[in-house]
Motif scaffolding. Structure first.
Motif, PDB file in Angstrom:
ATOM      1  N   SER A 440       0.845  -1.191   0.000  1.00 17.45           N
ATOM      2  CA  SER A 440       0.000   0.000   0.000  1.00 17.45           C
ATOM      3  C   SER A 440       0.883   1.244   0.000  1.00 17.45           C
ATOM      4  CB  SER A 440      -0.909  -0.001   1.230  1.00 17.45           C
ATOM      5  OG  SER A 440      -0.139   0.115   2.417  1.00 17.45           O
ATOM      6  N   MET A 441       0.249   2.413  -0.187  1.00 13.00           N
ATOM      7  CA  MET A 441       1.012   3.652  -0.156  1.00 13.00           C
ATOM      8  C   MET A 441       1.663   3.850   1.207  1.00 13.00           C
ATOM      9  SD  MET A 441       0.724   5.119  -3.117  1.00 13.00           S
ATOM     10  CE  MET A 441       1.239   6.764  -2.677  1.00 13.00           C
ATOM     11  N   ASN A 442       0.959   3.509   2.262  1.00 10.22           N
ATOM     12  CA  ASN A 442       1.478   3.689   3.611  1.00 10.22           C
ATOM     13  C   ASN A 442       2.709   2.834   3.867  1.00 10.22           C
ATOM     14  OD1 ASN A 442       1.149   4.876   6.319  1.00 10.22           O
ATOM     15  ND2 ASN A 442       0.776   2.755   6.952  1.00 10.22           N
ATOM     16  N   ASP A 443       2.819   1.689   3.161  1.00  9.26           N
ATOM     17  CA  ASP A 443       3.959   0.790   3.344  1.00  9.26           C
ATOM     18  C   ASP A 443       5.261   1.386   2.832  1.00  9.26           C
ATOM     19  OD1 ASP A 443       2.534  -1.276   4.534  1.00  9.26           O
ATOM     20  OD2 ASP A 443       1.914  -2.094   2.602  1.00  9.26           O
ATOM     21  N   MET A 444       5.170   2.417   1.976  1.00  9.51           N
ATOM     22  CA  MET A 444       6.389   2.955   1.358  1.00  9.51           C
ATOM     23  C   MET A 444       6.624   4.426   1.683  1.00  9.51           C
ATOM     24  SD  MET A 444       6.445   1.086  -2.354  1.00  9.51           S
ATOM     25  CE  MET A 444       4.819   1.613  -2.855  1.00  9.51           C
ATOM     26  N   GLN A 445       5.990   4.924   2.708  1.00 10.33           N
ATOM     27  CA  GLN A 445       6.150   6.320   3.087  1.00 10.33           C
ATOM     28  C   GLN A 445       6.799   6.441   4.451  1.00 10.33           C
ATOM     29  OE1 GLN A 445       2.153   7.863   2.841  1.00 10.33           O
ATOM     30  NE2 GLN A 445       2.363   8.409   0.685  1.00 10.33           N
ATOM     31  N   GLY A 446       7.523   7.554   4.644  1.00 10.62           N
ATOM     32  CA  GLY A 446       8.061   7.874   5.959  1.00 10.62           C
ATOM     33  C   GLY A 446       9.426   7.318   6.275  1.00 10.62           C
ATOM     34  N   GLY A 447      10.116   6.701   5.334  1.00 11.66           N
ATOM     35  CA  GLY A 447      11.433   6.140   5.615  1.00 11.66           C
ATOM     36  C   GLY A 447      12.444   7.222   5.967  1.00 11.66           C
ATOM     37  N   THR A 448      13.380   6.897   6.868  1.00 17.95           N
ATOM     38  CA  THR A 448      14.429   7.845   7.263  1.00 17.95           C
ATOM     39  C   THR A 448      15.817   7.420   6.786  1.00 17.95           C
ATOM     40  OG1 THR A 448      14.776   6.743   9.405  1.00 17.95           O
ATOM     41  CG2 THR A 448      13.102   8.477   9.304  1.00 17.95           C
ATOM     42  N   PHE A 449      15.996   6.151   6.482  1.00 16.64           N
ATOM     43  CA  PHE A 449      17.283   5.623   5.996  1.00 16.64           C
ATOM     44  C   PHE A 449      16.979   4.357   5.208  1.00 16.64           C
ATOM     45  CE2 PHE A 449      21.235   3.157   6.380  1.00 16.64           C
ATOM     46  CZ  PHE A 449      22.173   4.108   6.018  1.00 16.64           C
TER      47      PHE A 449
END
Length: 533
Positions: A440-449
């Motif tokens: 989903s879109m949520n699975d690929m958002q918000g990464g920091t590294f």
């Protein structure tokens, strides 16, 4: 309800794998119409429908291993009433004046429907900051009967594929957005008629005799094998086995060269092999030797294939180029001796899997090592927002994953607070969903590294590209034995090159080198991870 079970598979064969389903739940089936194909160690087995009706549900999905007499699916015999319902077609016409009072203006759109209206199929919510999508595939045609929540089509966005289910049961009366069309959020995709299946059935007898599917089992033609070259093509409902189609394409054999031995002349994979052997055994015409001739540009163009880039591939290309144009990207390298990690994994992998139910890989060690190093060098875990630097007091780790459609980076949230077992389980689950196109879109958002493992493909050295707005990405590579000097002696060691690409706008060279050295130290002495050293 009629059960569909695994037939007898042959002597000494006790199980098979479900290779292909040719019908979906809700599809109408006739007696002896092929439902699915099973693959055993030796042969391919077809499973025909034991009764006419509607495929109610599929119990054994594609890829499942089943035993003899196992339940594959259930067939509802309600579909047999379909042809009989065409007889009283004239009766509703006499009742139309009485129904007009309760019907809306949409009742004129349903040809002989039972009082149902039309329902618009709209583009579902695509995710944050996603405003449009491309219609990738329609799984239904105009006139097809659909069940509620049955998948109608698939949309492709910049990051993920979105399935569009039917909002209600009915008939697909109109497709507004064809395949390849770009649609905005909340746009109309199609129109469903909420009237039941008789509306569709009433139109079918105009083109061909409706009772024909019921009369077919009475004759012997359904079980007879057509003459060579025909292959059952006289029957529109006979489809060659997918494995046979693939074999014909690979071997360059035309359909006319193969005589089918399956039901109704259906071509099986073994038939293709026989046709290829027969072709090789035939006398070959002597070929006259000619001087090699360079192909002209026009001939080269005929051998080319032009394929439109998917939206995912376009997005990957745009984001990677933006990263190069925006960030002051630089890469520093180091190498790590994997002896201790490999020894630790070898010693405990069986106990680890037995207790936690997941395999112990190298990714959890690298993830833990990166979390350890990010605490000491927080700027590698930060991002630039205008004139400000945002430092993250948590680690949402992106794990770059290659899929048939392109590179995706699912994110494991708060990985710095996870155990080895939790990390391995999350990586396995995200990787499977990525390969199945279920992220989903949520699975690929918000990464920091991000960590990218090119070593699984054999890469010895590379410079990974940043995943904006992140400021760092670690590249893992192939483990290769090399001679190393250890305590004054030359020894063979399993070595891996590491590469850290970073945004030089906020990460100085000292910070980048320190980060990579801390990762190296943690991997060469895994006990440091336990003691937080």
């Amino acid at each position: 309800m009629t059960e569909v079970r695994v037939p007898t598979l042959g002597e000494s064969v006790t199980e098979a794998t479900v290779a292909t389903w040719f019908k979906k739940p809700g599809d109408s089936v006739a007696v002896d119409e092929m439902l699915c194909e099973l693959e055993t160690d030796k042969v391919t087995v077809e499973v025909p429908s034991p009764a006419a009706g509607t495929l109610a549900d599929i119990v054994a999905n594609e890829g499942d291993t089943v035993g003899v007499d196992a339940l594959l699916a259930n067939i509802s015999e309600e579909g047999n009433a379909g042809p009989e319902e065409t007889k009283p077609r004239a009766e509703p016409k006499s009742e139309e004046p009485a129904k007009e009072e309760a019907s809306s203006e949409d009742s004129g759109k349903s040809s002989g429907g039972s009082g149902g209206g039309s329902i618009d199929v709209m583009v579902p919510t695509l995710g944050e900051s996603v405003s449009e999508a491309t219609v990738s595939t329609w799984f239904k045609k105009v006139g097809d009967t659909v069940e509620q929540d049955e998948m109608l089509c698939e949309l492709e966005t910049d990051k993920v594929s979105v399935e569009v289910p039917a909002p209600a049961a009915g008939t697909l009366s109109e497709i507004v957005a064809e395949e390849g069309t770009t649609v905005q959020a909340d746009a109309k995709l199609a129109v469903l008629s909420s009237g039941d299946a008789p509306a569709k059935q009433a139109s079918e007898p105009k083109g061909e005799d409706k009772p024909q599917p019921e009369e077919a089992p009475k004759g012997d033609t359904q079980y007879s094998t057509p003459p060579a070259g025909d292959g059952g093509r006289g029957r529109s409902d006979v489809e060659d086995a997918p494995s046979a189609k693939k074999a014909m394409a690979e071997k360059g054999v035309s359909r006319d060269q193969v005589q089918g031995s399956g039901r109704d002349g259906r071509v099986m994979k073994e038939d293709v092999s026989k046709a290829v052997e027969a072709t090789k055994a035939a006398p070959q015409k002597a070929e006259t030797k000619q001087a090699p001739r360079a192909p002209s540009p026009a001939e080269d163009a005929d051998r080319e294939e032009r394929v439109k880039m998917t939206r995912l591939r376009q997005t990957i290309a745009r984001r990677l180029k933006d990263a190069q144009n925006t960030a002051a990207m630089l890469t520093t390298y180091n190498e790590v001796d994997m002896t201790e990690v490999m020894a630790l994994r070898k010693e405990y992998k069986d106990l680890f899997e037995k207790k936690h139910g997941v395999r112990l890989g190298f990714m959890s060690f690298f993830t833990k090592a990166c979390c350890h190093a990010l605490k000491e060098v927080p700027e590698v875990n930060a991002e630039i927002d205008g004139a400000e630097i945002i430092y993250k007091n948590f680690v949402h780790m992106g794990i770059a994953t290659g899929t048939p459609t392109g590179l995706v980076v699912p994110v494991i949230r708060d990985v710095d607070s996870m155990s080895f077992a939790e990390i391995e389980g999350a990586i396995a689950e995200k990787g499977k969903r990525a390969r199945d196109g279920k992220l989903s879109m949520n699975d690929m958002q918000g990464g920091t590294f991000t960590i990218s493992n090119g070593g699984v493909y054999g890469s010895l050295m590379s410079s990974p590209i940043l995943n904006p707005p992140q400021s760092g990405i670690l590249g893992m590579h192939k483990i290769q034995e090399r001679p190393m000097v250890v305590n004054g002696e030359i020894k063979i060691r399993p070595m891996m090159y590491l590469a850290l690409s970073y945004d030089h706008r906020i990460v100085d060279g000292k910070g980048a080198v320190t980060f990579l050295v801390r990762v190296k130290e943690a991997l060469e002495d895994p006990r440091r991870l336990l003691m937080d050293l």
